[in-house]
Write an enzyme that holds these catalytic residues in place. Structure first.
Site, PDB file in Angstrom:
ATOM      1  N   GLU A   1      93.196  28.470  72.301  1.00  0.00           N
ATOM      2  CA  GLU A   1      94.602  28.099  72.463  1.00  0.00           C
ATOM      3  C   GLU A   1      94.841  27.340  73.759  1.00  0.00           C
ATOM      4  O   GLU A   1      95.650  26.413  73.809  1.00  0.00           O
ATOM      5  CB  GLU A   1      95.481  29.349  72.424  1.00  0.00           C
ATOM      6  CG  GLU A   1      96.974  29.067  72.491  1.00  0.00           C
ATOM      7  CD  GLU A   1      97.464  28.287  71.285  1.00  0.00           C
ATOM      8  OE1 GLU A   1      97.838  27.099  71.458  1.00  0.00           O
ATOM      9  OE2 GLU A   1      97.465  28.834  70.174  1.00  0.00           O
TER      10      GLU A   1
ATOM     11  N   LYS B   1      91.842  16.109  73.573  1.00  0.00           N
ATOM     12  CA  LYS B   1      92.848  16.972  72.958  1.00  0.00           C
ATOM     13  C   LYS B   1      93.304  16.410  71.608  1.00  0.00           C
ATOM     14  O   LYS B   1      93.549  17.169  70.666  1.00  0.00           O
ATOM     15  CB  LYS B   1      94.032  17.135  73.904  1.00  0.00           C
ATOM     16  CG  LYS B   1      93.656  17.884  75.182  1.00  0.00           C
ATOM     17  CD  LYS B   1      94.746  17.832  76.229  1.00  0.00           C
ATOM     18  CE  LYS B   1      94.325  18.565  77.487  1.00  0.00           C
ATOM     19  NZ  LYS B   1      95.331  18.446  78.573  1.00  0.00           N
TER      20      LYS B   1
ATOM     21  N   GLY C   1      98.166  24.500  85.071  1.00  0.00           N
ATOM     22  CA  GLY C   1      98.505  25.529  86.048  1.00  0.00           C
ATOM     23  C   GLY C   1      97.763  26.818  85.736  1.00  0.00           C
ATOM     24  O   GLY C   1      97.682  27.220  84.566  1.00  0.00           O
TER      25      GLY C   1
END
Length: 439
Positions: free
Chosen positions: A130, A206, A309
């Site tokens: 994920e 991606k 992050g």
């Protein structure tokens, strides 16, 4: 109720994401155990240097340089070291030992995904990822599970926070690409070597993962068309704003029909594009990501949030940890990746898109007509033409700038049109070529 045994969790890598994952596994172990149905014991953290500074204060006794021994004694292995090797070898070792694997490594999956998924299927293990796309945004599980009964037609996404920060800064502050990149580097959005981001490589990895999931087809990384943002100028940003657009680096995955054969196929591409200011993707600011999905039955869906992050990405990793633990408690083999469709991958020339082409031309009679002929000869219909004229002290001959918007046309025809314009005596310079998406 029979209590399930504690599950042994190994962590490979203790960077910004890995350190946060370790902290939460330690600090929230009781709560995570209740959600998972089994205790989760962090048995070790494999790193290259046990004495390296960390962003989180973690027990030193957890650290080891012996990744292989750690892997072989674990039920769940979290790979957060990045890169291809030794990550690939470690993941294969974990899978072959029967452990479930959680990874955020999009480069590894985009390059060796089929090999890893096949290995997991052979032993009944599960590979979760994920966090590999979109950071904290839940997009992998919705595509793999929630939309498994639907037919995804198109994905349009901002999947790289660094490039979005740069383009957004150029749009909001009027800065140059170089200045915006410098700011992104100072604030930690861009790496010391930003090539993977600004060159579109990260977004292409991606896109390959998203397309493979959405269309149940293995989409190799080398089949993803890629352009970065290094050629985007301050003038292009200003021109886009004036015309009611925002420039974004987009990952686009869609179903196509081959015009020549009528055969269905899929396309995956990454490039900067003009997005109408009223489109939801135009409002994605800073380092955030967003993925816009169009499915046949569900219609339009948008997933938005932090694309990077340590703390944010750890959310997606820990979600996968809980899912893996629940699978252990429930029993049974892992669910294999669905690649049953096996659709052909069509090159970008088969895509139909709109373009905005900006030309510098001499302000002379007949120039506009000759340019219109070039478009017509290649079957590209012109939708809009805007002209502005300027002169300079160095060159008193008036120069016209033409901004030409096209109707939807085949990419191959548009490419041929641009190539002829570049060699045309009527055109001083092709100043800009940008696709238009989201209309």
């Amino acid at each position: 109720m029979i209590e399930y045994r504690n599950l042994r969790v190994a962590l490979l890598g203790a960077g910004s994401v890995g350190a946060e994952v370790a902290r939460q596994l330690l600090e929230h172990s009781d709560e995570l155990a209740k959600r998972a149905g089994a205790g989760l014991t962090l048995v070790g953290i494999a790193v290259r240097d046990v004495d390296a500074p960390r962003t989180v204060d973690l027990p030193r006794e957890l650290f080891t340089t012996d990744a292989e021994s750690l892997i072989l004694g674990s039920d769940i292995v979290i790979e957060l070291i990045g890169g291809i090797e030794p990550a690939r070898s470690y993941v294969l070792q974990a899978i072959n030992s029967g452990a479930d694997v959680i990874t955020a490594n999009k480069a590894l999956l985009a390059t060796h995904g089929p090999e890893l998924f096949d290995a997991a299927e052979r032993v009944g293990a599960q590979l979760y990822y994920e966090a590999a796309v979109g950071g904290a945004i839940p997009i992998i599980r919705p595509l793999r599970d929630s939309l498994a009964g639907d037919r995804v037609e198109r994905i349009l996404g901002i999947v790289n926070g660094t490039t979005n920060f740069i383009l957004d800064s150029m749009h909001t502050t009027g800065s140059t690409f170089e200045d915006a990149l410098a700011t992104a580097t100072e604030l930690g959005y861009a790496e010391a070597d930003p090539t993977a981001d600004i060159g579109g490589y990260d977004a292409a990895q991606k896109a390959a993962l998203l397309a493979s999931l959405a269309f149940h087809t293995t989409v190799p990384l080398d089949s993803v068309y890629r352009e970065g943002i290094t050629s985007i100028t301050k003038d292009q940003i200003a021109s886009a704003t004036k015309a009611g657009y925002v420039i974004k680096l987009l990952a686009i995955c869609e179903r196509l029909t081959d015009a020549a054969t009528g055969e269905n196929g899929v396309s995956a591409r990454v490039h900067p594009a003009l997005v109408p200011a009223q489109h939801p993707l135009a409002a994605v600011h800073g380092g955030n990501n967003a993925v816009f999905v169009h499915a046949e039955a569900a219609g339009d869906l948008m997933f938005y949030g932090a694309g990077a992050g340590g703390l944010q990405t750890s959310s997606a990793v820990l979600g996968d940890v809980v899912s893996a633990a629940r699978r252990h408690v429930a029993g049974g083999p892992g669910v294999a990746e669905s690649t049953h469709a096996n659709l052909p991958i069509l090159p970008i020339g088969h895509v139909r898109s709109r373009h905005q082409i900006t030309l510098a031309v001499a302000d002379l009679p007949g120039v506009l007509a000759s340019i219109a002929t070039v478009f017509s000869d290649h079957g590209v219909s012109v939708e809009t033409v805007e002209q502005s004229v300027s002169t300079s002290a160095e060159d008193p001959q008036p120069t016209a700038t033409l901004v030409i918007g096209t109707h939807e046309a085949m990419e191959s025809d548009l490419a041929a049109t641009v190539a002829e314009l570049e060699s045309s005596s009527a055109v001083s310079r092709v100043m800009s070529v940008l696709r238009v998406e989201g209309l």
